[in-house]
Design an enzyme around this catalytic site. Sequence first.
Site, mmCIF file in Angstrom:
data_model
loop_
_atom_site.group_PDB
_atom_site.id
_atom_site.type_symbol
_atom_site.label_atom_id
_atom_site.label_comp_id
_atom_site.label_asym_id
_atom_site.label_seq_id
_atom_site.Cartn_x
_atom_site.Cartn_y
_atom_site.Cartn_z
ATOM 1 N N GLU A 36 -25.168 35.229 114.648
ATOM 2 C CA GLU A 36 -24.100 34.919 113.683
ATOM 3 C C GLU A 36 -24.237 35.886 112.511
ATOM 4 O O GLU A 36 -25.278 35.925 111.850
ATOM 5 C CB GLU A 36 -24.243 33.466 113.196
ATOM 6 C CG GLU A 36 -23.457 33.112 111.940
ATOM 7 C CD GLU A 36 -21.943 33.290 112.074
ATOM 8 O OE1 GLU A 36 -21.354 32.697 112.978
ATOM 9 O OE2 GLU A 36 -21.369 34.043 111.255
ATOM 10 N N GLN A 44 -13.631 24.537 107.268
ATOM 11 C CA GLN A 44 -12.257 25.011 107.104
ATOM 12 C C GLN A 44 -11.213 23.891 106.964
ATOM 13 O O GLN A 44 -10.207 24.074 106.265
ATOM 14 C CB GLN A 44 -11.889 25.933 108.272
ATOM 15 C CG GLN A 44 -12.822 27.136 108.399
ATOM 16 C CD GLN A 44 -12.662 27.871 109.731
ATOM 17 O OE1 GLN A 44 -11.564 28.113 110.201
ATOM 18 N NE2 GLN A 44 -13.789 28.227 110.348
ATOM 19 N N VAL A 79 -22.151 40.290 117.867
ATOM 20 C CA VAL A 79 -22.050 40.802 119.243
ATOM 21 C C VAL A 79 -20.861 41.752 119.336
ATOM 22 O O VAL A 79 -19.803 41.481 118.760
ATOM 23 C CB VAL A 79 -21.908 39.632 120.241
ATOM 24 C CG1 VAL A 79 -21.571 40.131 121.644
ATOM 25 C CG2 VAL A 79 -23.190 38.805 120.261
ATOM 26 N N CYS A 162 -5.796 24.693 114.269
ATOM 27 C CA CYS A 162 -5.132 23.569 113.597
ATOM 28 C C CYS A 162 -3.611 23.759 113.513
ATOM 29 O O CYS A 162 -3.076 24.171 112.476
ATOM 30 C CB CYS A 162 -5.705 23.291 112.218
ATOM 31 S SG CYS A 162 -5.158 21.644 111.687
ATOM 32 N N ASP A 299 -12.606 27.580 119.318
ATOM 33 C CA ASP A 299 -11.314 28.266 119.240
ATOM 34 C C ASP A 299 -11.193 29.446 120.208
ATOM 35 O O ASP A 299 -10.081 29.837 120.573
ATOM 36 C CB ASP A 299 -11.079 28.779 117.808
ATOM 37 C CG ASP A 299 -10.906 27.659 116.797
ATOM 38 O OD1 ASP A 299 -10.751 26.487 117.204
ATOM 39 O OD2 ASP A 299 -10.939 27.957 115.589
ATOM 40 N N LYS A 307 -6.519 23.842 119.087
ATOM 41 C CA LYS A 307 -7.784 24.415 118.606
ATOM 42 C C LYS A 307 -8.159 23.779 117.272
ATOM 43 O O LYS A 307 -7.569 24.105 116.243
ATOM 44 C CB LYS A 307 -7.649 25.931 118.472
ATOM 45 C CG LYS A 307 -7.404 26.617 119.822
ATOM 46 C CD LYS A 307 -7.326 28.107 119.696
ATOM 47 C CE LYS A 307 -6.999 28.776 121.025
ATOM 48 N NZ LYS A 307 -7.970 28.554 122.087
ATOM 49 N N THR A 308 -9.129 22.884 117.300
ATOM 50 C CA THR A 308 -9.549 22.157 116.092
ATOM 51 C C THR A 308 -11.052 21.897 116.132
ATOM 52 O O THR A 308 -11.676 21.940 117.202
ATOM 53 C CB THR A 308 -8.862 20.773 115.994
ATOM 54 O OG1 THR A 308 -9.215 20.013 117.167
ATOM 55 C CG2 THR A 308 -7.357 20.861 115.892
ATOM 56 N N ALA A 310 -12.177 19.021 115.602
ATOM 57 C CA ALA A 310 -12.267 17.738 116.303
ATOM 58 C C ALA A 310 -12.428 17.958 117.803
ATOM 59 O O ALA A 310 -13.164 17.222 118.478
ATOM 60 C CB ALA A 310 -11.017 16.924 116.013
ATOM 61 N N CYS A 344 -5.491 16.129 114.787
ATOM 62 C CA CYS A 344 -4.866 16.899 113.718
ATOM 63 C C CYS A 344 -4.504 15.930 112.603
ATOM 64 O O CYS A 344 -3.528 15.183 112.727
ATOM 65 C CB CYS A 344 -3.627 17.597 114.279
ATOM 66 S SG CYS A 344 -2.989 18.820 113.159
#
Length: 400
Positions: A36, A44, A79, A162, A299, A307-308, A310, A344
């Site tokens: 990372e 976010q 990467v 989102c 994501d 894409k969330t 959650a 959402c």
Amino acid sequence: MKDHYHVLIVGGGTAGLTVAAQLRNQPDPVEVGLIEPSEKHYYQPIWTLVGGGVVPREVSERDEADYIPDGVTWIQDAVTAFDPDNNTVTTRDGRTIGYDYLVVAPGIQLDWHKIPGLKEALGSHGVCSNYSYDTVSYTWETLRNLKGGRALFTQPATPIKCGGAPQKIMYLAADHLRRKGLLDQTDIQFMSPGAVVFGVKEFARTLEKVIARYGITFNLKHELIEVRGPQQEAVFRVTDEAGNTSEKVVGFDMIHVTPPQSAPDFIKQSPLANEAGWVDVDKYTLQHTRYPNVFGLGDAAGTPNAKTGAAVRKQAPTVVHNLLQFRATGALDQPKTYHGYASCPLVTGYGKLVLAEFDYDNRPVPSFPFDTTQERYSMYALKLYALPNLYWHGMLRGRA
Ligand code: FAD
């Protein structure tokens, strides 16, 4: 620094950190390396409320180092390429790192550059976006200073993280203007290339009432293609019912832009990608379709869910279970399966929220035993107070 890890995770965002923590929480934890580049980690989902002036952006930012689970080696690098036939990745610093099992979770790429004029205009002339830490505070600054006129809110034609976020900030803006007595003097317009207000009809019905309440004009089949900051003009490609396109120039006092998004370039260019560029995983097991020792989530995954974060909460235990089973038996005979759950939290005003939870088939899958298609204060409180705590103290620690 070692050059081989039993499990190597690419991306230490929501998905990478959650999987790393869950792997290390096992009774007999495996060796994990996590690649990372960023010093900071961001929650976010709270950026919607930052843009609406509810909390400052600083509440979303923490040191990445504080969330690297004990026993996980953080490789602070990025990467650049994958060689799954030889079980290695290459990094920006020129290292080659090997693995037995790979988890790919580098998130989604924000393609600001695909809208001419947008990058240059962001942060001035009323051009704002909740989609990055650097730009989110300017949304509230713009909104606070708005004295009526026209406020535009856009959604791109690509998949985004989102899907509700482009609308949530609009409802907060409308509610703010209502409180200030400026709603009648503001022409609020939503511009979407899509054909519906929201993909799940049960929630779309409630949103249609919210749109009417605020007097918002909801323009479908409108795609933002250029921003002219100094002139405060936006250019849209409009598609009519016959499929013919034309260009429309709309002046604005404020424009909130959700940028086009895509799989990260280094994923698109890799052997791990599907035709659309996303990590090519089975949508139920999250195992790669060609490289069985590779898993993907979040994501960047080529799964057709919303894409969330959650979604990540349900995907992470699936990846951990399936990776460990595959490692133990060499097969996935009894896989754990993910069915597209996403949530959402649609903020519809200060103190009001519709908690949309649904699956791959756009079927509502509510977590609460009441009608979640209605606006509720309790769900707003969940987003503002409970979910951030659950995130920092539960999910990222591998506990929720
Ligand atoms: P991220 O959390 O973005 O992490 C990806 C990580 O990969 C980053 O740390 C990045 O630095 C790293 N990375 C990138 N490139 C490389 C590389 N080359 N090598 C190694 N690492 C790399 N979700 C909800 O559930 N509810 C909400 O209400 C909600 N609202 C949102 C509102 C906004 C405005 C935004 C922007 C997002 C919202 N989300 C919401 C979405 C949620 O934040 C994401 O879906 C979630 O963070 C995805 O997790 P991820 O790990 O896939 O990606």
